[in-house]
Every structure is written in C-alpha cells, then in structure tokens.
Design a protein around this motif. Structure first.
Motif, PDB file in Angstrom:
ATOM      1  N   ASP A  79       0.832  -1.196   0.000  1.00 36.44           N
ATOM      2  CA  ASP A  79       0.000   0.000   0.000  1.00 36.44           C
ATOM      3  C   ASP A  79       0.869   1.249   0.000  1.00 36.44           C
TER       4      ASP A  79
ATOM      5  N   HIS B  70       6.629   0.190  -6.252  1.00 40.92           N
ATOM      6  CA  HIS B  70       5.853   1.151  -5.465  1.00 40.92           C
ATOM      7  C   HIS B  70       6.746   2.240  -4.877  1.00 40.92           C
TER       8      HIS B  70
ATOM      9  N   VAL C 279      -3.450   0.465  -4.710  1.00 35.40           N
ATOM     10  CA  VAL C 279      -2.263  -0.341  -5.010  1.00 35.40           C
ATOM     11  C   VAL C 279      -2.062  -0.549  -6.517  1.00 35.40           C
TER      12      VAL C 279
END
Length: 600
Positions: A142, A180, A278
C-alpha cells in the motif's frame, strides 16, 4: 566475498537455502556460456562489513535495516559509494530450523553480492509488520509501504558513507516494493530493477475476476518472524519480541484479496477502494517526472511476466528482460548479474558502458536462443487465427474432443460438465499442468513448418452455461512428436466479468475486462456470451512435427478456494462454433520477420 559477522547463504523471497558459517565463494553452475552485452567496471572490494539498526520513518515506526558496506578485510571503503535498497516481507536475516543464519544479502540471485563487490552499499529492510520491524501491515504494497521506502531511501542517501544516488532491486513481493517505491519518487532514487511484479494489481490477483494462488496463501504464524535476527543493539531480543507482538494487528492478505470482488470494491479492512490504492498504473507520471530509470524482468514460465511487459510498455525508455525459467529464477545462459551491475553502474555511477543505447528488449526465444529487439514482445507479432472445430458433446472426461484448424469450420457446439476434481498436489504451483483430461480440447495437425510465437495469444470463444456464472480457463499446449505435452500459455475469465472496456493504461491492444461492479453481471442460463481471453505471453519456436492444443475447463488446480466456490450441481458449459471468421478461435502471435535479431 567475505561478509564480516555474517553467514553465506542463498535467500530470495519464497526460496531460501543455507550453508555453513564460513567465507565461501559462490560456486559456478553448469550452464551455457552467458550472453553478454558489454563490460562492467572491475570489481574492487573483496569483503563486506554488516551492521543493523532500527530506523524510524515519518510516523515514528521503527523499521529494521541491515547495512552492508564494501570492505577490505574488516575496514569499510573510505569513499562514499552509491546505495542499493531492498525491502522484503520475508525477513532480511533469520535462523532456519537448523539454527543456521540465512540472509537475503548473502545471495547473488538479485546480484547483491556482485553489487557489493562492485562498490555499492546495500541496505536490506524488513517492511513494517514483518521480520524484525515494528508496526502493523495495513495492506499489501500500500501507500504506507511506498512512503516507508521513500523515507529509508532518503535516509540511506544521507549517510556519510553514501553518495546521494540510490538504486532499488527486487523480485516478486520485493519487485512490488521496488515498483511502489518508485511511484513515491524519492529524490535520491535514480534507477529500479523490477522483477515479477504487476502494473495492475486487480488485473493480476483477480485476473478475469478469478483469484488464484498468488497472494492468497495463509499468513505466517508469529514464530516465523520471531526467528529473525535482532538488530545489533537488541542484545537480549526484547525489541524483536515487542516488534513481532505488533504484527498481530496485520491485515490478513488472503482475506483482503478475497474480500474485494470488484475493481471498485471498498475493503472492510482498509475502508477504501484498495485496488485503486495499489494500482501502480495510477502513479506512473510520478516516476516519469522524477526521471527514474526502469528495467523490468520476468521469465516465460511465470504468470507475472504478462504484467512486466505491460509495465515496460507504459514506461517510455524502459528496458525488458525475459528468461526461460520459473518465478524469480535468474535466467541461465545470460550474464544476469553483469547486466544488473552495468545498469546500476550507468545510472548511479555515470559509467558510459553503452547500456542505455542497447536494444530495449532482451529475451530468450525457446528452441532458438537469446534475441533482442527495439520493440517489446507483443509489439512485433501478427495475429494468426486457428479455429476450434469438430468437437463432440460429452462429459469433462472427453479428451481431445476436437481439432484446431487454420481455416474456419462449419457451425456447431461442444459441451462439458465442469470437473472440479483437478490435481492440487503442489501447494504453490506457479504453472498449470496439462488439463486436457478435465474439459474440451482442440488439437491441430502436426505443423509442416516451424512457427515462431512471441507475444500474447488471445482466445475468442462464444460460451453459454447452465448456471448464471461460471469460471472459464483456457490453456495452450504444445505436444511434441512423442506425445509429450506441456502448457505454454493460459488465461481465465469469469462469465460475469465478460464485459470489456478501455483500460486506463496501454494494454498492447489486449482485451481489458474492467471488473467494475456496474460492469459485472450474471449471464442468463443458456445465453451465449462472446468471451475474449488473453493468455500469458510466450516466446518460442514450435518445431515442425509438433502440434498445438487448446483446452477449455471450468476449474484450475491453482484455485486455493476451489472447495468453497464449487457449484453443485456443476455447471454445464457449451462452446459455440458459429462458422466463418468470427467462429471460436485462438489468435497466435506469430513474430514478424526481421523484428528481432540474435543477442551476441
């Protein structure tokens, strides 16, 4: 290379090995001579010094970080060196069931040993809620994890032994933490090497609306994290115990994914549309604006490679690599560690080694060899149709029911009852076995000439069901002259998720199923639906004399929740063959001549 106060062992994500506590060099494996694409700078540091500590991130959570510094003997390098950051949920350092120390940085599976020898400071962190780190894991990759990586990258860049340039590398979950982190655009992050990760997490985890084995396994018990090695200052292990106690609040991963059937579902755990949070594709502009270099890696025998190609397609100037192996296995016959080193040498050290000007894609074509192209697999193929023909009605046990023809056949239909009794002996199966005994199959004649396939096969098939919803799985098999068969590509789609739309990213013209709740609807019993199902990408020469087979089933052994979702009575699925060019078919990605050349 010798790591001071550490034990040499192999470790990467899901697969770890261990060896005795000694200074051991990595033994070469018996493999073909590696393909090289240039020369990296000469290695300078024979040894490594390791330290570990807790580093607080912006919300005060303390994360365990192991620092590995290139050294000669026990003396670390005096000059400032660029950094390589790795973030893992699988524990940076731990004791196995034999009491031996296993550590990720003691392996060259991600070229970490090569990078240390070449003069890079490597930092390996346990993500929050895992290993020796404090905190709880709110969700899988996340924005909290992305921000944590941002803070640790900037912390590493500010140490008196590092330059202000950092790279990041990882595969599988570690590839996701890498991707990410790039979306958070830390100023010091200059280049990332992303293996086996996804661009669109909903489109990967719930491909076609159907969750499979990735990310749905049970969470580990506390004993797993308690086997982590405490940081250096935690001499009695009390901080480790306190950290692991906080992990009890982690969000269960399987529950998180199973609980969000639609792309716009609101998670009961996170209170938001977590698939959107996400979805890396939503943050690509941040990577582009930051100027972070990207290199994507996958293997042809691994489902995430489908997403790796799309990631590269959506990042102009990115590189792509694909080998012949399974999940996160360094590709044999290619100088993998040398490629990674040259990549970081260029972007973190400014070495003019020519890698930026080399072909965009380097990949194995099975049964041919290593190739290169300025286009990505899937961008230089012509769709050649093969049509489903000549089936017969029966049960799921009817095998080799029909034929696969190069021209359309007459109209007709074939039906089968979904067989839920599929092989499930392998808990973490990354690839399906041949499934022809469990559904309808359509087999071609022996090929009269080799066929080079590079890209994504796409199946177009009209289907009806005796029930309002059912799952459809499609497999493309290759059968050699002796009758030995193997699955070379596969795809899946729930009938209720059949609606296609325009994706918010480049799909290379592949069908995109939105998965939005408003677009998901039951299919009235007996009503036909035209399904478009993209299969996992392939790169191989199918030799003359081999046959191709398309198999259609209603269940797959990689469905961990199969016992919970199976219907009773089982659905009866009908495949309709209309005749003509719009009949049920598979479009094969036949490589265009001259689109690729051998990689010297």
């Amino acid at each position: 290379m010798r790591i001071t106060n550490a034990i040499r062992a192999g470790a990467l994500g899901l697969m770890v090995t261990s060896c005795s506590p000694a200074a051991i060099s990595v033994a070469p494996t018996s493999a073909p001579a590696p393909v090289t694409a240039g020369t990296a700078t000469t290695a300078s540091y024979p040894d490594t010094v390791r330290t570990s500590l807790y580093v607080p991130v912006r919300d005060g959570t303390r994360l365990a970080v192991n620092i590995y510094r290139p050294a000669t003997g026990e003396t670390p390098a005096a000059e400032k060196l660029p950094g390589i950051f790795v973030a893992t949920p699988y524990r940076a350092r731990f004791r196995d069931d034999k009491g031996e120390v296993v550590e990720l940085a003691d392996s060259d599976r991600l070229a970490v040993q090569t990078l240390l020898e070449a003069g890079y400071v490597v930092a390996v962190a346990d993500i929050r809620g895992k290993g020796a780190s404090f905190g709880t894991r709110r969700g899988f990759q996340d924005r909290t994890e992305a921000r944590d990586s941002y803070d640790l990258i900037e912390w590493l860049a500010k140490q008196d032994y590092t330059t202000e340039k950092v790279g990041m590398i990882g595969c599988s979950y570690l590839g996701g933490t890498t991707f990410h982190a790039a979306t958070a655009a830390p100023p010091s992050l200059k280049a990332v090497f992303v293996g086996a990760s996804d661009l669109d997490k909903y489109g990967f985890v719930r491909r076609g609306g159907i969750p499979a084995q990735f990310n749905t396994r049970p969470d580990e018990p506390p004993e797993v994290d308690l086997a982590s090695i405490p940081v250096d200052a935690d001499t009695d292990g009390s901080q480790l115990k306190a950290a692991v106690a906080q992990h009890a609040g982690n969000t269960p991963m399987a529950g998180l994914w199973y609980g969000m059937p639609y792309r716009d579902s609101v998670s009961a755990y996170t209170g938001n549309r977590f698939w959107e949070e996400v979805a890396v594709y939503r943050y690509l502009d941040a990577i582009r604006k930051a100027g972070i270099a990207t290199y994507f890696w996958g293997n042809w025998h691994d489902e995430p490679t489908a997403q790796s190609i799309l990631s590269a397609a959506n990042m102009p100037g990115s590189k792509f690599l694909a080998g012949p192996g399974d999940h996160c296995v360094p590709p044999p016959g290619f100088d993998f560690t040398g490629e990674i080193r040259r990549y970081f040498d260029h972007y973190l050290k400014g070495v003019d080694n020519g890698i930026e000007g080399e072909a965009r894609a380097k990949f194995i074509v099975e049964n041919q060899g290593w190739m290169q192209s300025d286009k990505l697999p899937g961008e230089f193929a012509t769709a050649v149709p093969f049509y489903l023909a000549g089936g017969k009605s029966g049960t799921a046990k009817s095998v080799n029911d029909g034929t696969l023809l190069a021209s359309p056949s007459v109209a007709g239909s074939d039906r089968f009852t979904v067989d839920y009794n599929v092989p499930d002996s392998e808990y973490f199966a990354f690839w399906a076995p041949p499934m022809d005994a469990h559904g309808l199959s359509y087999t071609s004649a022996e090929l009269d000439a080799p066929m080079t396939l590079v890209g994504y096969p796409v199946v177009h098939v009209p289907v009806s069901s005796s029930t309002a919803d059912a799952n459809v799985f499609v497999y493309l098999d290759e059968i050699d002259a002796s009758g030995k068969d193997e699955v070379i590509a596969f795809g899946r789609l729930a009938l209720s998720h059949r609606k296609t739309g325009k994706a918010p990213f480049d799909t290379l013209d592949l069908p995109w199923h939105s998965g939005m709740e408003a677009d998901v609807s039951p299919l009235p019993a007996g009503q036909k639906a035209d399904l478009a199902i993209d299969l996992t990408p392939i790169s191989r020469v199918v030799p003359a004399g081999h046959r191709l087979r398309v198999t259609i089933t209603g269940a797959d052994p990689r469905q961990r929740n199969l016992a919970e979702i199976k219907q009773n009575p089982a659905p009866v699925l009908t495949v309709w063959r209309r005749g003509g060019a719009e009949s049920a078919r598979i479009d094969l990605p036949v490589a265009n001549p001259g689109a690729m050349e051998p990689l010297d």
